[in-house]
Motif scaffolding. Structure first.
Motif, short mmCIF file in Angstrom:
data_model
loop_
_atom_site.label_atom_id
_atom_site.label_comp_id
_atom_site.label_asym_id
_atom_site.label_seq_id
_atom_site.Cartn_x
_atom_site.Cartn_y
_atom_site.Cartn_z
N ALA A 1 0.68 -1.14 0.59
CA ALA A 1 0.03 -0.25 0.27
C ALA A 1 1.21 1.21 0.27
O ALA A 1 0.40 2.40 -0.68
CB ALA A 1 -1.16 -0.35 1.79
N ALA A 2 1.89 0.90 0.98
CA ALA A 2 2.94 2.31 0.81
C ALA A 2 3.36 2.38 -0.18
O ALA A 2 3.70 3.59 -0.93
CB ALA A 2 3.98 1.75 2.20
N ARG A 3 4.09 1.28 -0.89
CA ARG A 3 4.48 1.96 -2.77
C ARG A 3 3.63 2.55 -3.87
O ARG A 3 4.15 3.45 -4.10
CB ARG A 3 5.34 0.15 -3.04
N ALA A 4 2.45 1.50 -3.08
CA ALA A 4 1.21 1.87 -4.01
C ALA A 4 0.99 3.94 -3.97
O ALA A 4 1.28 4.76 -5.36
CB ALA A 4 -0.26 1.20 -4.44
N GLU A 5 0.83 3.87 -2.60
CA GLU A 5 0.80 5.11 -2.61
C GLU A 5 1.92 5.88 -2.93
O GLU A 5 1.89 7.16 -3.43
CB GLU A 5 0.77 5.52 -1.04
N ALA A 6 3.07 5.89 -2.51
CA ALA A 6 4.29 6.76 -3.43
C ALA A 6 4.68 6.90 -4.75
O ALA A 6 4.91 8.02 -4.76
CB ALA A 6 5.74 5.94 -2.30
N ALA B 1 2.02 6.42 -6.70
CA ALA B 1 1.06 7.84 -7.23
C ALA B 1 1.81 9.04 -6.35
O ALA B 1 1.37 9.83 -7.52
CB ALA B 1 -0.31 7.31 -6.53
N ALA B 2 1.73 9.09 -5.26
CA ALA B 2 2.65 10.35 -5.07
C ALA B 2 3.86 11.50 -6.12
O ALA B 2 3.86 12.30 -6.41
CB ALA B 2 3.23 10.92 -3.70
N GLN C 1 2.05 11.85 -9.08
CA GLN C 1 1.91 13.03 -9.78
C GLN C 1 2.71 14.37 -9.44
O GLN C 1 2.68 15.74 -9.83
CB GLN C 1 0.72 13.60 -8.54
#
Length: 402
Positions: free
Chosen positions: A78-83, A85-86, A89
């Motif tokens: 989840a953290a990797r996916a969030e990072a 995506a960030a 962006q």
């Protein structure tokens, strides 16, 4: 056997007791063999219980560890996916910002280029106007200068002709005077003249050195040449000049003694006569005998050797060895061929200068003719304009005749 119960002790089932040992619950004696068997059972039971506890704890630990690893893996993904995506962006935002910045810079650059193009066009127009005005001014000045140049060229030509005639007359007079003087000169006087010529050649060629002429009547060489490098004297060359009808070995003997007296590096005898079967360059008694035309070329080589050995701080023995080798070179056929090649090239250069001067004279003559033609055309043009206006007098030919 009776069963005892006591306050503070739990009730126990009936059991046997042997001698020598006591029951831990009822404190009745227990036989040793039975006691050891009971002890072993208890220990085995405790080991089984301990093993069971360890197994359970290990199973629970593994289960909890697996659960924690699963949770950590899920959280990491989840953290990797969030990072990711960030980061995407931020990259998108940076690209957009860079595009906006580049577009703004390009627009500013384009505006600057357009401004410079406008200024360049204005400057070009102004320069064209100045060029046209300058061209008109130059044409007027050229016409005036052509007229002035004609007179100047004619005067220069006349002066040059007169100067050449004067030189020829002077040379003829000097030649006749020289012939008259030579007829009455002694051998000593002829040698003195050679000494003066050698001294002047050395002074002109080696301006930074100290070249001194020994006064007449003083014993020693005719000319002493001190080689100066970086403000210091680093060597010495002495010279004698002989212009006699016959060769004498005493010339070299005397100059060798002068070389030793002066502690000179080299001694050169400038002579028009040589020993039998020798010519141009010869070494005798440690003295270089050279034709006057070759002296300066030899001195240039010797001077360079003196400066180099001074800089390298070469010993006296090494200097003598190198001097012997150098003398062998200057008396070799190879050196003679090189000097002759240099002289031939110098003669060609002088011939080229003469041809260049002759070519310039021809160009000046052609230019004078063109200037006169331009002046005549201008005169005819002016006459025709004056004739149309009504202010013309005589024709150009009549004006020139008048």
């Amino acid at each position: 056997m009776a069963i005892f119960s006591s306050a503070g002790r739990p009730a126990v089932k009936p059991h046997l007791h042997m001698a020598d040992e006591h029951c831990p619950w009822c404190e009745q004696p227990i036989p040793r063999g039975k006691f050891e068997e009971i002890t072993r059972r208890i220990e085995a039971k405790e080991r089984e219980q301990h093993a069971e506890v360890q197994r359970r704890l290990k199973a629970e630990f593994l289960q909890q560890t697996a659960a924690l690893e699963a949770k950590a893996k899920v959280a990491l993904e989840a953290a990797r996916a969030e990072a990711a995506a960030a980061a995407e962006q931020r990259v998108a935002a940076a690209k957009a910002e860079a595009a906006r910045t580049a577009e703004a810079a390009m627009l500013a650059r384009l505006a600057e280029i357009q401004s410079r193009l406008g200024a360049a066009e204005q400057a070009k127009a102004a320069a064209h106007e100045q060029l046209e005005a300058l061209r008109a001014t130059q044409e007027a000045e050229l016409a005036l200068r052509l007229q002035e140049a004609q007179g100047a060229l004619q005067r220069e030509k006349d002066a040059a002709v007169l100067a050449e005639k004067a030189k020829v007359l002077k040379l003829q007079s000097e030649l006749a005077d020289m012939q008259r003087k030579l007829e009455g000169k002694s051998a000593h006087e002829l040698g003195e003249g050679s000494e003066v010529d050698l001294f002047e050649q050395l002074k002109a060629t080696f301006e930074g050195d100290r070249v001194q002429r020994v006064p007449k009547g003083v014993n020693g060489a005719d000319v002493i040449h001190e080689v100066v490098h970086n403000g210091k004297v680093c060597g010495k060359i002495i010279y004698d000049a002989k212009n006699r009808d016959a060769w004498q070995n005493g010339y070299c003997t005397k100059l060798k003694a002068d070389k030793l007296a002066q502690a000179a590096d080299h001694a050169i005898l400038s002579s028009n006569k040589f020993p039998k079967d020798r010519s141009q360059i010869h070494v005798q008694d440690g003295v270089i005998v050279a034709n006057p035309a070759r002296v300066v070329a030899i001195v240039e080589i010797l001077r360079d050797q003196i400066v180099r050995m001074h800089e390298l701080r070469i010993s006296t023995e090494a200097r003598e060895e190198k001097t012997v080798a150098l003398y062998a070179f200057v008396t070799s056929d190879h050196f003679r061929q090189l000097v002759e090649q240099v002289e031939a090239q110098a003669v060609k250069m002088l011939d080229l200068d003469s041809k260049e001067q002759e070519a310039h004279r021809r160009i000046w003559d052609q230019r004078g003719k063109l200037i006169r033609s331009v002046q005549k055309a201008r005169s005819d043009l002016t006459f025709e304009v004056d004739r149309i206006i009504g202010t013309a007098g005589n024709g150009p030919e009549e004006d020139q005749a008048a």
